[in-house]
Enzyme design. Structure first.
Site, mmCIF file in Angstrom:
data_model
loop_
_atom_site.group_PDB
_atom_site.id
_atom_site.type_symbol
_atom_site.label_atom_id
_atom_site.label_comp_id
_atom_site.label_asym_id
_atom_site.label_seq_id
_atom_site.Cartn_x
_atom_site.Cartn_y
_atom_site.Cartn_z
ATOM 1 N N GLU A 1 -64.592 9.883 32.214
ATOM 2 C CA GLU A 1 -66.120 10.485 31.631
ATOM 3 C C GLU A 1 -67.225 9.314 31.915
ATOM 4 O O GLU A 1 -67.457 8.801 31.079
ATOM 5 C CB GLU A 1 -66.021 10.916 30.539
ATOM 6 C CG GLU A 1 -64.902 12.409 30.451
ATOM 7 C CD GLU A 1 -65.176 13.057 29.209
ATOM 8 O OE1 GLU A 1 -65.588 12.770 28.265
ATOM 9 O OE2 GLU A 1 -64.581 14.332 29.373
ATOM 10 N N GLU B 1 -58.451 16.923 31.784
ATOM 11 C CA GLU B 1 -58.488 17.203 30.674
ATOM 12 C C GLU B 1 -59.020 18.719 30.337
ATOM 13 O O GLU B 1 -59.802 19.046 31.289
ATOM 14 C CB GLU B 1 -59.392 16.521 29.708
ATOM 15 C CG GLU B 1 -58.796 15.064 29.214
ATOM 16 C CD GLU B 1 -59.848 13.980 28.370
ATOM 17 O OE1 GLU B 1 -60.709 14.938 27.758
ATOM 18 O OE2 GLU B 1 -60.003 12.932 28.619
HETATM 19 C C1 PNW Z 1 -63.828 14.316 26.173
HETATM 20 N N1 PNW Z 1 -69.002 17.934 27.042
HETATM 21 O O1 PNW Z 1 -65.027 14.078 26.016
HETATM 22 C C2 PNW Z 1 -63.088 13.061 26.002
HETATM 23 O O2 PNW Z 1 -62.456 12.818 27.264
HETATM 24 C C3 PNW Z 1 -61.940 12.634 24.880
HETATM 25 O O3 PNW Z 1 -61.646 11.565 24.488
HETATM 26 C C4 PNW Z 1 -62.298 13.918 23.815
HETATM 27 O O4 PNW Z 1 -61.568 13.683 22.847
HETATM 28 C C5 PNW Z 1 -62.522 15.290 24.292
HETATM 29 O O5 PNW Z 1 -63.190 15.313 25.300
HETATM 30 C C6 PNW Z 1 -62.943 16.237 23.116
HETATM 31 O O6 PNW Z 1 -64.115 16.067 22.703
HETATM 32 C C7 PNW Z 1 -66.011 15.099 26.287
HETATM 33 O O7 PNW Z 1 -70.155 17.607 26.589
HETATM 34 C C8 PNW Z 1 -67.402 14.916 25.767
HETATM 35 O O8 PNW Z 1 -69.000 18.615 27.955
HETATM 36 C C9 PNW Z 1 -68.306 15.694 26.098
HETATM 37 C C10 PNW Z 1 -68.152 16.991 26.666
HETATM 38 C C11 PNW Z 1 -66.621 17.173 27.035
HETATM 39 C C12 PNW Z 1 -65.849 16.280 26.969
#
Ligand code: PNW
Length: 483
Positions: A166, A378
């Site tokens: 990300e 993911e």
């Molecule tokens: C992911 N959004 O982050 C991360 O890769 C993980 O480490 C985390 O635990 C998981 O999602 C759950 O939060 C994200 O805004 C951050 O769409 C932001 C978003 C999606 C995933």
């Protein structure tokens, strides 16, 4: 429609080092920016830290056991940079840290589970952050040197690599909001400078694999981008939606996957216009030289992305504040996000559940960049509290797997894998241990950090066995529970 998933499609689950390992200073591990943030009072919900987390540093055999219990075909985990290189630089090397991942990889392979390894899931060594982190161009060298060491340790056994998790969270969420580590709010310049460097760092890691390792050890390398699907609130906002897609995902994908490389042209043009209007003398989105553009282009053997959610977009009304992280920094978009109709929610209201968005996202990717193997690195559903009967989570996965099957069968998209976030409950960043994503519950009150399967783990196990949507994996467990 045939309800079977093709043999080329693999089922897996993921975690990330800081979120599960604990052992934050064990065996000489160096400090990274999330250690520092979580040790600063008031930054994380309940002042939680990852000091112990699920204690996978000691309990990794339990993780392998539960992965094997479900029949996972692969397990995606990440390597903590300062666990192997305590300063981040190659001057210090931790044998114990390196052995930890080596043992984990061997443990997985012994159970027939393929390791999928992320090089960077946000744990930047503090020394590097103090020298500018992702805004310092030297990070390209620093990251490349780290990647080379990791490949030399594990490329004999690891065949699938993800360089950066990300990148838009690292560059955009972090600097736009200033709450994620390194907790610096600098929305005007830092996201774009970081964006350029992170593309070059990814490319460096890819090229090192290509030139120094691929001939000895086969393997494939990509990254794990975070893509939120964006729909216009009304068809008349399609152009805005497209610009927003380029802003959120295109900036991290177009340089790698497009035919010519470089930034998405419409976005690059818009940014130049905004920058000049704002009194800059050049675009705030740094230029790629011709060489850099060529260097980044083509640096993915497949395309990995995380999918959680979909949002609608419309122009902001006068006085209305731009919403959410990826538009909040770019006031030039001057847009707000709205919830998609018919969405439902887990515990995180910022992540509306909208499975159709996953298929639309993949169709868009194919239209933009042509045929490339896609791996969903993911996808997950958030809940609160200790609860094993998480039927909503099973429904969530079933609905997303249905959209994937439609993409495979009707859109002719080559989807090679689906990764559940997450194998086990873990440290959910700013939300500490309050928010749960695990197929397995972890008892954080228990010194043993016992792992217990939720209903969704049994559902997933059933799906992996049957490899078909047309089955009773959802019902079967309800019956079993009632007995
Ligand atoms: C992911 N959004 O982050 C991360 O890769 C993980 O480490 C985390 O635990 C998981 O999602 C759950 O939060 C994200 O805004 C951050 O769409 C932001 C978003 C999606 C995933």
């Amino acid at each position: 429609m045939d309800q079977k998933f093709p043999d080329s499609f693999k089922f897996g689950a993921a975690t990330a080092s800081y979120q599960i390992e604990g052992g934050w200073n064990a065996d000489g591990k160096g400090e990274h920016i999330w250690d520092r943030l979580s040790h600063t009072p008031g930054k994380i919900r309940d002042n939680a830290t990852g000091d112990i987390a699920a204690n996978s540093y000691e309990k990794w055999r339990e993780d392998v056991r539960v992965a094997s219990e479900m029949g996972l075909q692969f397990y995606r985990f990440s390597i903590s940079w300062p666990r192997i290189l305590p300063t981040g630089f190659p001057n210090k090397f931790s044998k114990a840290g390196a052995k930890y991942y080596s043992d984990l990889i061997d443990g997985l392979l012994a159970e027939g589970i393929e390791p999928v390894v992320t090089l960077f899931h946000w744990e930047l060594p503090v020394k590097m952050q103090d020298m500018g982190g992702w805004t310092n161009p030297l990070i390209v060298d620093w990251f490349g040197n780290y990647a080379r060491i990791v490949y030399s340790l594990y490329a004999d056994r690891v065949k699938t690599w993800l360089t950066i998790n990300e990148a838009n969270v690292v560059c955009d969420i972090a600097y736009n909001i200033g709450a994620y580590a390194p907790a610096i709010k600098e929305p005007d310049y830092a996201p774009y400078i970081c964006n350029k460097h992170i593309m070059l760092a990814h490319a460096r890691a890819y090229r090192i694999f290509d030139q120094e390792f691929r001939h000895k050890h086969s393997g494939r390398v990509s990254l794990a981008n975070n893509l939120m699907w964006i729909e216009p609130s009304s068809p008349k906002y399609e152009k805005l939606a497209e610009l927003a897609r380029e802003n959120m995902g295109g900036r991290y994908t177009h340089p790698i996957l497009s035919k010519n490389g470089g930034w998405p042209p419409a976005y690059e043009k818009a940014m130049l216009k905004y920058s000049l209007e704002q009194g800059e003398t050049e675009s705030r989105l740094p230029h790629f030289t011709k060489e850099e553009q060529e260097y980044v282009k083509g640096t993915a053997d497949f395309y990995g992305f995380n999918y959680y959610t979909t949002n609608m977009i419309r122009p902001a009304k006068p006085g209305e504040h731009p919403g959410q992280w990826f538009v909040s920094g770019t006031t030039e978009l001057n847009a707000v996000l709205e919830q998609p109709p018919n969405a439902y929610y887990g515990a995180l209201k910022g992540l509306p559940v909208y499975p159709e968005g996953l298929r639309k996202q993949m169709v868009w990717l194919k239209e933009q960049y042509g045929d490339i193997d896609m791996m969903i690195t993911e996808c997950g559903y958030s809940s609160i509290g200790y609860q094993l009967d998480d039927y909503e989570r099973s429904d969530f996965f079933h609905e997303h797997l249905e959209q994937i099957l439609l993409s495979i069968k009707l859109d002719n998209i080559s989807v090679i894998g689906f990764t559940v976030w997450s194998l086990i409950d873990n440290f959910e960043w700013l939300n500490g241990y309050y928010i749960k994503f695990g197929l397995y519950e972890v008892d954080f009150e228990d010194p043993e950090r016992k792992r217990t399967p939720r209903a969704s783990a049994l559902y997933y196990e059933c799906m992996i066995k049957s490899r078909s949507l047309n089955n009773s994996c959802l019902d079967q467990f309800v019956v079993a529970k009632q007995q």
